[in-house]
Design a protein around this motif. Structure first.
Motif, PDB file in Angstrom:
ATOM      1  N   CYS A 155       0.951  -1.190   0.108  1.00 15.89           N
ATOM      2  CA  CYS A 155      -0.038  -0.125   0.039  1.00 15.89           C
ATOM      3  C   CYS A 155       0.862   1.129  -0.221  1.00 15.89           C
ATOM      4  O   CYS A 155       1.914   1.195   0.596  1.00 15.89           O
ATOM      5  CB  CYS A 155      -1.035   0.119   1.259  1.00 15.89           C
ATOM      6  SG  CYS A 155      -1.815   1.653   1.192  1.00 15.89           S
ATOM      7  N   TYR A 157      -0.138   4.350   0.748  1.00 17.28           N
ATOM      8  CA  TYR A 157      -0.550   5.408   1.666  1.00 17.28           C
ATOM      9  C   TYR A 157       0.015   5.077   2.937  1.00 17.28           C
ATOM     10  O   TYR A 157       0.823   4.347   3.234  1.00 17.28           O
ATOM     11  CB  TYR A 157      -2.270   5.090   1.861  1.00 17.28           C
ATOM     12  CG  TYR A 157      -3.136   5.744   0.746  1.00 17.28           C
ATOM     13  CD1 TYR A 157      -3.400   6.986   1.073  1.00 17.28           C
ATOM     14  CD2 TYR A 157      -3.295   5.193  -0.433  1.00 17.28           C
ATOM     15  CE1 TYR A 157      -4.318   7.669   0.186  1.00 17.28           C
ATOM     16  CE2 TYR A 157      -3.997   5.959  -1.383  1.00 17.28           C
ATOM     17  CZ  TYR A 157      -4.479   7.271  -1.032  1.00 17.28           C
ATOM     18  OH  TYR A 157      -5.104   7.855  -2.178  1.00 17.28           O
ATOM     19  N   SER A 158      -0.405   6.074   3.655  1.00 21.03           N
ATOM     20  CA  SER A 158       0.193   5.898   5.169  1.00 21.03           C
ATOM     21  C   SER A 158      -0.622   6.421   6.180  1.00 21.03           C
ATOM     22  O   SER A 158      -0.546   7.245   6.910  1.00 21.03           O
ATOM     23  CB  SER A 158       1.358   6.811   5.226  1.00 21.03           C
ATOM     24  OG  SER A 158       1.022   8.059   4.685  1.00 21.03           O
ATOM     25  N   CYS A 159      -1.817   5.651   6.083  1.00 24.23           N
ATOM     26  CA  CYS A 159      -2.971   6.581   7.115  1.00 24.23           C
ATOM     27  C   CYS A 159      -2.467   6.147   8.483  1.00 24.23           C
ATOM     28  O   CYS A 159      -1.713   5.118   8.835  1.00 24.23           O
ATOM     29  CB  CYS A 159      -4.234   5.429   7.033  1.00 24.23           C
ATOM     30  SG  CYS A 159      -4.865   5.425   5.042  1.00 24.23           S
ATOM     31  N   TYR A 161      -3.419   5.452  11.384  1.00 28.61           N
ATOM     32  CA  TYR A 161      -3.857   4.265  12.290  1.00 28.61           C
ATOM     33  C   TYR A 161      -3.300   3.003  11.760  1.00 28.61           C
ATOM     34  O   TYR A 161      -3.356   2.006  12.602  1.00 28.61           O
ATOM     35  CB  TYR A 161      -4.954   4.168  12.712  1.00 28.61           C
ATOM     36  CG  TYR A 161      -6.086   4.334  11.197  1.00 28.61           C
ATOM     37  CD1 TYR A 161      -6.373   2.998  10.595  1.00 28.61           C
ATOM     38  CD2 TYR A 161      -6.376   5.285  10.793  1.00 28.61           C
ATOM     39  CE1 TYR A 161      -6.957   2.694   9.366  1.00 28.61           C
ATOM     40  CE2 TYR A 161      -7.110   5.285   9.168  1.00 28.61           C
ATOM     41  CZ  TYR A 161      -7.107   4.035   8.912  1.00 28.61           C
ATOM     42  OH  TYR A 161      -7.742   3.883   7.573  1.00 28.61           O
ATOM     43  N   CYS A 162      -2.967   2.862  10.611  1.00 30.63           N
ATOM     44  CA  CYS A 162      -2.768   1.579   9.929  1.00 30.63           C
ATOM     45  C   CYS A 162      -1.118   1.016   9.959  1.00 30.63           C
ATOM     46  O   CYS A 162      -0.213   1.702   9.543  1.00 30.63           O
ATOM     47  CB  CYS A 162      -3.228   1.804   8.594  1.00 30.63           C
ATOM     48  SG  CYS A 162      -3.181   0.037   7.643  1.00 30.63           S
ATOM     49  N   VAL A 164      -0.481  -1.701   8.073  1.00 34.90           N
ATOM     50  CA  VAL A 164      -0.172  -2.546   6.924  1.00 34.90           C
ATOM     51  C   VAL A 164       0.899  -1.916   6.028  1.00 34.90           C
ATOM     52  O   VAL A 164       1.853  -2.749   5.493  1.00 34.90           O
ATOM     53  CB  VAL A 164      -1.574  -2.276   6.002  1.00 34.90           C
ATOM     54  CG1 VAL A 164      -1.413  -2.888   4.355  1.00 34.90           C
ATOM     55  CG2 VAL A 164      -2.532  -3.133   6.529  1.00 34.90           C
ATOM     56  N   PRO A 165       1.137  -0.601   5.644  1.00 33.33           N
ATOM     57  CA  PRO A 165       2.264  -0.126   4.723  1.00 33.33           C
ATOM     58  C   PRO A 165       3.662  -0.823   5.498  1.00 33.33           C
ATOM     59  O   PRO A 165       4.522  -1.149   4.541  1.00 33.33           O
ATOM     60  CB  PRO A 165       1.967   1.129   4.554  1.00 33.33           C
ATOM     61  CG  PRO A 165       0.801   1.554   5.013  1.00 33.33           C
ATOM     62  CD  PRO A 165       0.401   0.542   5.914  1.00 33.33           C
ATOM     63  N   GLN A 199      -4.833  -4.013  -1.280  1.00 38.38           N
ATOM     64  CA  GLN A 199      -4.991  -3.336  -0.132  1.00 38.38           C
ATOM     65  C   GLN A 199      -5.689  -1.936  -0.682  1.00 38.38           C
ATOM     66  O   GLN A 199      -6.658  -1.732   0.093  1.00 38.38           O
ATOM     67  CB  GLN A 199      -3.676  -2.748   0.498  1.00 38.38           C
ATOM     68  CG  GLN A 199      -3.669  -3.261   1.848  1.00 38.38           C
ATOM     69  CD  GLN A 199      -3.790  -4.464   2.389  1.00 38.38           C
ATOM     70  OE1 GLN A 199      -2.837  -5.222   2.019  1.00 38.38           O
ATOM     71  NE2 GLN A 199      -4.758  -4.783   3.242  1.00 38.38           N
ATOM     72  N   THR A 200      -5.437  -1.509  -1.652  1.00 40.22           N
ATOM     73  CA  THR A 200      -6.247  -0.500  -2.237  1.00 40.22           C
ATOM     74  C   THR A 200      -6.691  -0.922  -3.879  1.00 40.22           C
ATOM     75  O   THR A 200      -5.846  -0.231  -4.537  1.00 40.22           O
ATOM     76  CB  THR A 200      -5.659   1.031  -2.354  1.00 40.22           C
ATOM     77  OG1 THR A 200      -4.370   0.931  -2.778  1.00 40.22           O
ATOM     78  CG2 THR A 200      -5.309   1.500  -0.739  1.00 40.22           C
ATOM     79  N   HIS A 236     -10.371   2.342  -2.773  1.00 41.72           N
ATOM     80  CA  HIS A 236      -9.916   3.318  -2.023  1.00 41.72           C
ATOM     81  C   HIS A 236     -10.792   4.437  -2.563  1.00 41.72           C
ATOM     82  O   HIS A 236     -10.948   4.418  -3.767  1.00 41.72           O
ATOM     83  CB  HIS A 236      -8.852   3.708  -2.048  1.00 41.72           C
ATOM     84  CG  HIS A 236      -8.288   4.849  -1.025  1.00 41.72           C
ATOM     85  ND1 HIS A 236      -8.707   5.956  -1.229  1.00 41.72           N
ATOM     86  CD2 HIS A 236      -7.692   4.684   0.173  1.00 41.72           C
ATOM     87  CE1 HIS A 236      -8.266   6.734  -0.291  1.00 41.72           C
ATOM     88  NE2 HIS A 236      -7.378   6.074   0.685  1.00 41.72           N
ATOM     89  N   ARG A 275      -6.350  10.388   5.105  1.00 40.80           N
ATOM     90  CA  ARG A 275      -7.234   9.275   4.077  1.00 40.80           C
ATOM     91  C   ARG A 275      -7.050   9.898   2.668  1.00 40.80           C
ATOM     92  O   ARG A 275      -7.475   9.252   1.746  1.00 40.80           O
ATOM     93  CB  ARG A 275      -8.701   9.137   4.611  1.00 40.80           C
ATOM     94  CG  ARG A 275      -8.693   8.169   5.885  1.00 40.80           C
ATOM     95  CD  ARG A 275      -8.365   7.036   5.485  1.00 40.80           C
ATOM     96  NE  ARG A 275      -9.370   6.343   4.743  1.00 40.80           N
ATOM     97  CZ  ARG A 275      -9.250   5.080   4.233  1.00 40.80           C
ATOM     98  NH1 ARG A 275      -7.798   4.426   4.487  1.00 40.80           N
ATOM     99  NH2 ARG A 275     -10.159   4.615   3.410  1.00 40.80           N
TER     100      ARG A 275
HETATM  101  S1  SF4 Z   1      -5.911   1.708   5.729  1.00 41.43           S
HETATM  102 FE1  SF4 Z   1      -5.868   0.891   3.739  1.00 41.43          FE
HETATM  103  S2  SF4 Z   1      -5.198   2.756   2.426  1.00 41.43           S
HETATM  104 FE2  SF4 Z   1      -4.676   3.381   4.687  1.00 41.43          FE
HETATM  105  S3  SF4 Z   1      -2.486   2.594   4.959  1.00 41.43           S
HETATM  106 FE3  SF4 Z   1      -3.841   1.003   5.771  1.00 41.43          FE
HETATM  107  S4  SF4 Z   1      -4.347  -0.470   4.022  1.00 41.43           S
HETATM  108 FE4  SF4 Z   1      -3.384   1.387   3.114  1.00 41.43          FE
END
Ligand code: SF4
Length: 440
Positions: A155, A157-159, A161-162, A164-165, A199-200, A236, A275
């Motif tokens: 991913c 993005y760099s949300c 709270y997340c 995942v990246p 992921q997106t 997304h 976001r």
């Molecule tokens: S919420 Fe989704 S878009 Fe945002 S960083 Fe996490 S995986 Fe990526």
């Protein structure tokens, strides 16, 4: 040799589990549903929330007896928690033989080979490229009759709270010809529904070739023989535009349902979450989708109690659900994940406040679900059967409509997983519709 899998977390994880299982099948392993009969156990972990990670780790702890019961058994831990915890996982669980972080899934064959007795298996038949169109993508599958097909990893993005990246890295796009090969194989094997995963997922843009972006890919997958239903997870909102909406509208097999994560209805909160859209943007994109696909069902994800969320911010979330006419939401209380930007700051919404907001949100969602499902009584819905059996002498089955409502149905004739039936809806308690199958 036999392998047993336990896969935690999202569908991306489930697809990664299939990928690893496929490589084990190429090395002569057979899947088993009986852990005690297994020589290898593969645990694919999730770290997106504390609770999910804890569940996977306590499962690992319980595998110590399994490992000690028979010499030669191997325990492999993969996925997002494995990526986040790495060596500390080995220290805490010395009975683990191999840790394969989510970023390293592509290296699974080479890592797994290191655990195999030298020369015992000949994996030369396996294509070197993990995404080669030549691979057998049906060697180990989960989720039938839905075929999970990963189209990208990571991913960009760099949300705030997340995690995942950090645990999955930046976006990598799978070549379209490889996606189409897997879709074709799975459809031919009876998966009449295909779920494209990323992921997106709608940011997909492979480097070259005639398929340039997600809209092109969707149109191409839609035409693969045997595909009768097509879904994708998770788009997304930023990439929802006319080109994308037109591809959804003009691809007859794409189901009129989309899970479009919004997370909050408040623009200041969305900004702090990073976001990349505002409340107004999200509403405009929901309206665009409804203009192109009238009647489309929209579901979402919502986090309550993100740092700094005020009562007014929360009210904005409640009103957005109504304004966008959303059909449902997975909702969660915010909890900081170590390694994310938001976890660096204060978690300043008190727990009681989060719980109170979550309860209000769930009640509002329940009310909406009841209103929406009540309108379906008396209608006929096409249902794809996902499980089937006999209850009190009556054939029963569970499945989903094209708009993703769950249906529990009875039938005068036996049904099997993968059947598509027309169902007359008779009752509509919230969330699960009830009805009877009738001839198409
Ligand atoms: S919420 Fe989704 S878009 Fe945002 S960083 Fe996490 S995986 Fe990526």
């Amino acid at each position: 040799m036999k392998f047993f899998v336990e896969s935690f977390g999202c569908q991306m994880n489930s697809a990664d589990t299939e990928e690893m299982g496929r490589h084990l099948a190429a090395r002569g392993f057979a899947a088993t549903a009986d852990r005690d009969a297994a020589d290898w156990v593969l645990v694919n972990t999730c770290t997106v929330r504390q609770h999910a990670e804890q569940k996977a780790l306590s499962y690992l702890g319980r595998l110590r007896d399994w490992k000690d019961a028979k010499p030669g058994r191997r325990l492999v831990v993969a996925g997002c928690a494995a990526e986040r915890l790495q060596d500390s996982l080995r220290r805490r669980f010395p009975h683990v033989d191999l840790v394969v972080g989510a970023i390293s899934i592509g290296r699974f064959p080479e890592l797994a080979d290191g655990l195999l007795p030298a020369g015992e298996f000949d994996a030369r038949g396996e294509a070197a490229d993990a995404w080669s169109p030549e691979n057998d993508y049906t060697a180990y599958t989960r989720g039938f009759p839905v075929g999970h097909v990963t189209i990208m990893r990571g991913c960009n993005y760099s949300c705030a709270y997340c995690i995942v990246p950090r645990v999955r890295g930046r976006e990598i796009y799978r070549p379209a010809e490889s996606v189409l090969a897997e879709v074709g194989q799975k459809a031919a094997a009876g998966c009449s529904e295909i779920l494209l995963l990323g992921q997106t997922v709608n940011s997909y843009r492979p480097a070259d070739g005639p398929i340039q972006d997600f809209a092109d890919l969707l149109r191409a997958v839609d035409k693969v023989p045997g595909v009768r239903r097509l879904r994708f997870m998770s788009p997304h909102p930023f990439y929802v535009n006319e080109r994308f909406a037109a591809a959804v509208a003009e691809s007859p097999n794409v189901c009129p349902h989309m899970h479009l994560p919004v997370q909050s209805g408040s623009t200041p909160v969305l900004r702090r979450m990073r976001r990349n859209y505002s409340r107004a943007d999200f509403l405009a994109r929901a309206a665009l989708l409804r203009r192109f696909v009238p009647g489309i069902a929209l579901t979402t994800d919502i986090i309550v109690g993100f740092p700094g969320e005020t009562d007014d911010d929360f009210k904005d979330t409640l009103s957005l659900i109504d304004e966008a006419d959303l059909d449902g939401a997975y909702s969660f209380k915010y909890s900081p994940r170590p390694g994310t930007d938001a976890a660096e700051g204060p978690d300043d919404v008190p727990r009681e406040k989060k719980e109170e907001r979550l309860a209000v949100l769930l009640e509002s969602l329940e009310r909406r679900a009841q209103e929406k499902t009540a309108r379906l009584i008396g209608t006929a819905q096409e249902v794809l059967v996902e499980s089937a059996g006999v209850e009190n002498g009556v054939w029963t089955a569970d499945g989903r409509t094209r708009r993703f409502w769950k249906v529990r149905l009875s039938s005068k004739t036996p049904l099997k997983i993968g059947d598509t039936v027309n169902v007359k809806i008779q009752e509509a308690p919230a969330r699960v519709l009830k009805g009877e199958a009738h001839a198409a």
